[in-house]
Design a protein around this motif. Structure first.
Motif, PDB file in Angstrom:
ATOM      1  N   LYS A 114      47.750  52.720  32.358  1.00 10.68           N
ATOM      2  CA  LYS A 114      47.768  51.289  32.728  1.00 10.68           C
ATOM      3  C   LYS A 114      46.976  51.051  34.002  1.00 10.68           C
ATOM      4  N   GLU A 115      47.197  51.910  35.004  1.00  7.77           N
ATOM      5  CA  GLU A 115      46.466  51.763  36.268  1.00  7.77           C
ATOM      6  C   GLU A 115      44.970  51.917  36.046  1.00  7.77           C
ATOM      7  N   GLY A 116      44.607  52.921  35.261  1.00  5.63           N
ATOM      8  CA  GLY A 116      43.191  53.162  34.980  1.00  5.63           C
ATOM      9  C   GLY A 116      42.535  51.989  34.280  1.00  5.63           C
ATOM     10  N   MET A 117      43.308  51.305  33.427  1.00  8.83           N
ATOM     11  CA  MET A 117      42.763  50.178  32.673  1.00  8.83           C
ATOM     12  C   MET A 117      42.697  48.905  33.507  1.00  8.83           C
ATOM     13  N   SER A 118      43.573  48.781  34.504  1.00 10.54           N
ATOM     14  CA  SER A 118      43.601  47.512  35.234  1.00 10.54           C
ATOM     15  C   SER A 118      42.842  47.559  36.555  1.00 10.54           C
ATOM     16  N   SER A 119      42.562  48.755  37.060  1.00 11.27           N
ATOM     17  CA  SER A 119      41.875  48.852  38.347  1.00 11.27           C
ATOM     18  C   SER A 119      40.396  48.551  38.184  1.00 11.27           C
ATOM     19  N   LYS A 120      39.858  47.782  39.129  1.00  9.07           N
ATOM     20  CA  LYS A 120      38.427  47.518  38.995  1.00  9.07           C
ATOM     21  C   LYS A 120      37.586  48.710  39.437  1.00  9.07           C
ATOM     22  N   TYR A 121      38.254  49.742  39.930  1.00  7.20           N
ATOM     23  CA  TYR A 121      37.524  50.984  40.239  1.00  7.20           C
ATOM     24  C   TYR A 121      37.994  52.107  39.318  1.00  7.20           C
ATOM     25  N   GLY A 122      38.739  51.745  38.295  1.00  8.73           N
ATOM     26  CA  GLY A 122      39.293  52.740  37.378  1.00  8.73           C
ATOM     27  C   GLY A 122      38.221  53.372  36.512  1.00  8.73           C
ATOM     28  N   PRO A 123      38.599  54.415  35.771  1.00  8.07           N
ATOM     29  CA  PRO A 123      37.639  55.143  34.936  1.00  8.07           C
ATOM     30  C   PRO A 123      37.061  54.293  33.803  1.00  8.07           C
ATOM     31  N   LEU A 148      33.162  50.131  31.492  1.00  9.80           N
ATOM     32  CA  LEU A 148      33.203  49.954  30.044  1.00  9.80           C
ATOM     33  C   LEU A 148      33.876  48.625  29.686  1.00  9.80           C
ATOM     34  N   LEU A 149      35.001  48.334  30.318  1.00  6.85           N
ATOM     35  CA  LEU A 149      35.726  47.092  30.031  1.00  6.85           C
ATOM     36  C   LEU A 149      34.885  45.870  30.375  1.00  6.85           C
ATOM     37  N   GLU A 150      34.140  45.968  31.461  1.00  6.59           N
ATOM     38  CA  GLU A 150      33.258  44.873  31.873  1.00  6.59           C
ATOM     39  C   GLU A 150      32.169  44.649  30.809  1.00  6.59           C
ATOM     40  N   GLN A 151      31.581  45.753  30.338  1.00 10.85           N
ATOM     41  CA  GLN A 151      30.533  45.655  29.314  1.00 10.85           C
ATOM     42  C   GLN A 151      31.091  45.062  28.021  1.00 10.85           C
ATOM     43  N   ILE A 152      32.314  45.465  27.664  1.00 15.41           N
ATOM     44  CA  ILE A 152      32.938  44.947  26.437  1.00 15.41           C
ATOM     45  C   ILE A 152      33.120  43.433  26.568  1.00 15.41           C
TER      46      ILE A 152
END
Length: 133
Positions: free
Chosen positions: A53-62, A66-70
């Protein structure tokens, strides 16, 4: 879930991740070997879910890039595996009978754009493929 092959597990796990189904993601993740009792296993899964969850919600996450591109490409439609070579989708580090594999994923966006997803390492334990976080 259907067949327990590296590519099925990798695609399924990334799909769950992008859908926000973190409990399902946790089912497909390798539990540390030192988690023996039911409580330890449960705790390990819960920690895993928190980390994801942290990785998915952090703007510096892994996954932030990718989420931004999606998002820029109208959201995700589906996840597919990119074949390693003509014989195999997964790359097997120690042969198809071995316990280590990795799968390259492609994220297909709603506008048709295909993004290089993530390289997913997997391990086989007790006859089942699991994602190694």
């Amino acid at each position: 879930s259907g067949a327990n092959t590296p590519e099925v597990v990798a695609v399924e796990t990334m799909t769950y991740l992008l859908e926000g189904k973190y409990e399902k993601v946790a089912e497909n993740v390798l539990i540390p070997v030192d988690a023996k009792t039911e409580d330890e296993i449960k705790e390990s899964k819960e920690k895993g879910i928190e980390t994801i969850k942290e990785g998915m919600s952090s703007k510096y996450g892994p996954y932030s890039d990718l989420l931004e591109q999606i998002e820029e490409n109208k959201g995700f439609k589906k996840v597919k595996a990119k074949p390693y070579n003509e014989e195999s989708i997964a790359y097997y580090a120690n042969g198809p009978e071995g316990d280590r594999a990795s799968v390259d994923l492609i994220i297909v966006c709603k506008n048709g754009e295909e993004l290089d997803g993530k390289y997913i390492p997997l391990r086989k334990r007790d006859g089942k493929w699991k994602v190694k976080l």
